[in-house]
Scaffold this active site. Structure first.
Site, PDB file in Angstrom:
ATOM      1  N   GLY A  13      26.389-108.261 116.917  1.00  0.00           N
ATOM      2  CA  GLY A  13      25.969-109.421 117.714  1.00  0.00           C
ATOM      3  C   GLY A  13      25.193-108.989 118.942  1.00  0.00           C
ATOM      4  N   SER A  47      38.645-115.617 120.945  1.00  0.00           N
ATOM      5  CA  SER A  47      38.281-116.815 121.704  1.00  0.00           C
ATOM      6  C   SER A  47      39.542-117.516 122.189  1.00  0.00           C
ATOM      7  CB  SER A  47      37.496-117.781 120.811  1.00  0.00           C
ATOM      8  OG  SER A  47      37.297-119.023 121.460  1.00  0.00           O
ATOM      9  N   ASP A  99      22.953-106.454 113.986  1.00  0.00           N
ATOM     10  CA  ASP A  99      22.773-107.901 114.098  1.00  0.00           C
ATOM     11  C   ASP A  99      21.892-108.353 112.938  1.00  0.00           C
ATOM     12  OD1 ASP A  99      23.027-109.842 116.959  1.00  0.00           O
ATOM     13  OD2 ASP A  99      22.032-110.635 115.174  1.00  0.00           O
ATOM     14  N   GLY A 119      29.384-113.502 115.668  1.00  0.00           N
ATOM     15  CA  GLY A 119      30.236-114.558 115.139  1.00  0.00           C
ATOM     16  C   GLY A 119      29.463-115.855 115.026  1.00  0.00           C
ATOM     17  N   SER A 133      22.069-111.238 121.170  1.00  0.00           N
ATOM     18  CA  SER A 133      22.119-112.472 121.962  1.00  0.00           C
ATOM     19  C   SER A 133      23.447-112.622 122.693  1.00  0.00           C
ATOM     20  CB  SER A 133      21.916-113.659 120.993  1.00  0.00           C
ATOM     21  OG  SER A 133      22.132-114.898 121.616  1.00  0.00           O
ATOM     22  N   GLY A 134      23.458-113.465 123.692  1.00  0.00           N
ATOM     23  CA  GLY A 134      24.683-113.942 124.333  1.00  0.00           C
ATOM     24  C   GLY A 134      25.608-112.833 124.842  1.00  0.00           C
ATOM     25  N   ILE A 135      26.870-112.907 124.448  1.00  0.00           N
ATOM     26  CA  ILE A 135      27.889-111.971 124.944  1.00  0.00           C
ATOM     27  C   ILE A 135      27.579-110.550 124.464  1.00  0.00           C
ATOM     28  CG2 ILE A 135      30.356-111.399 124.868  1.00  0.00           C
ATOM     29  CD1 ILE A 135      30.889-114.456 124.509  1.00  0.00           C
ATOM     30  N   LEU A 194      26.294-110.725 107.957  1.00  0.00           N
ATOM     31  CA  LEU A 194      27.734-110.833 107.687  1.00  0.00           C
ATOM     32  C   LEU A 194      28.086-111.996 106.751  1.00  0.00           C
ATOM     33  CD1 LEU A 194      28.925-110.010 111.321  1.00  0.00           C
ATOM     34  CD2 LEU A 194      29.262-108.560 109.307  1.00  0.00           C
ATOM     35  N   TYR A 199      36.880-122.777 112.868  1.00  0.00           N
ATOM     36  CA  TYR A 199      36.512-121.869 113.970  1.00  0.00           C
ATOM     37  C   TYR A 199      37.774-121.406 114.693  1.00  0.00           C
ATOM     38  CZ  TYR A 199      34.478-119.847 118.114  1.00  0.00           C
ATOM     39  OH  TYR A 199      34.149-118.965 119.118  1.00  0.00           O
TER      40      TYR A 199
END
Ligand SMILES: NC(=O)c1ccc[n+]([C@@H]2O[C@H](COP(=O)([O-])OP(=O)(O)OC[C@H]3O[C@@H](n4cnc5c(N)ncnc54)[C@H](O)[C@@H]3O)[C@@H](O)[C@H]2O)c1
Length: 266
Positions: free
Chosen positions: A12, A122, A36, A81, A15-17, A52, A162
């Site tokens: 991942g 999360s 990724d 994710g 992007s993002g985290i 994935l 989720y």
């Protein structure tokens, strides 16, 4: 430069985290290997494509990505994710738990002794304890199991899948904390509350007013840069005695839920 000389895998990474984690790890002296589905090479030292969702029947993409990677690595951050988007409950569970588990198990032989694995769970996985029965059943499924049938049988629909995927991830992390102990490899998870990344709108759309209220109660969503330090800490040797733990990074949201349940403040 606490991570100087370490080589860390980040899924991942684009992007993002994941992106914020790559930046912080490099700032602290690590070399970063990104995995990724989105090709992005400017923020990592090495990039490997992985899809994935391409799971089961030989795990072609996961297998190819692992084979293309030349070890060793000192850390693995499983951050890629899917958000609660679309109606495919089984796909969210597949990517967020089953494919992550497969990738980890396949790449562990390429990790160095003493490596640290950090799984991005999360706040959504908070309910793993009351749901432990179904979670355990899910953890006992092998890669070829009919995950759609499992979701139907156990009422794991959208957007519940989720939450359930993260309950499985937190539980799997704890259950496997000692699995590679003979090699000094440890596993922990990090559980952010809502984070201002490209997928935050999916959470608000899926969970509606509840998501908005949760954010309002702590004042704002988190930022990816506020999650990355917890990941970096768990990769660092100074956290070497921490194993099988889930760290909440949510501005206090988990504590608020705890209080809602147990009514301490009333
Ligand atoms: N944003 C939040 O509010 C929040 C809160 C708690 C936990 N998380 C978790 O943090 C992780 C990262 O989320 P984010 O907010 O940074 O989202 P993001 O969409 O910004 O980043 C996700 C990254 O994962 C990659 N990815 C997604 N599906 C993939 C697949 N099938 N194969 C390979 N790569 C794939 C994407 O290309 C992307 O680079 C996720 O596991 C998410 O569940 C996010």
């Amino acid at each position: 430069m606490a991570l100087k000389g370490k080589r860390i895998i980040v899924t991942g990474s684009a992007s993002g985290i994941g992106e914020a984690t790559c930046a912080l790890l490099r700032e602290r002296g690590a070399t970063v290997v990104g995995f990724d589905r989105t090709e992005r090479t400017d923020n990592v030292d090495e990039y490997h494509r992985i899809e994935l969702t391409d799971f089961g029947a030989g795990n072609a993409s996961i297998k190819a990505a692992v084979e293309a990677f030349e070890g060793p690595a000192d850390g693995l951050c499983n951050i890629a994710g899917l958000p609660p988007r679309g109606e495919d409950a089984a796909l969210v569970l597949t990517v967020n738990f089953f494919a992550l588990r497969r990738f980890t198990e396949m790449i562990v032989p390429k990790l160095a002794d003493g490596a640290s694995i950090v799984n991005m769970a999360s706040l959504a996985g908070f309910g793993w304890q009351p749901n432990i029965g179904v979670v355990k059943k899910c953890l006992s499924l092998d890669d070829d199991a009919d995950r759609e049938a499992f979701c139907t049988e156990h009422d794991v629909g959208f957007p519940r899948s989720y939450f359930f995927s993260k309950e499985c991830l937190i539980t799997w992390t704890k259950a496997n904390a000692m699995r590679w102990h003979d090699r000094g490899i440890r596993l922990n998870s990090v559980s952010p509350g809502p984070v201002d990344s490209p997928i935050i709108d999916d959470f608000v759309a899926a969970f509606g007013e509840k998501a908005k209220t949760d954010i309002e109660r702590v004042g704002r969503p988190g930022h990816p840069e506020e999650i990355a330090p917890a990941v970096a800490f768990l990769l660092d040797d100074e956290s070497g005695w921490i194993n099988g733990t889930n760290i909440a990074v949510d501005g206090g949201m988990e504590a608020i839920i705890f209080d809602d349940i147990h009514q301490f403040s009333n």
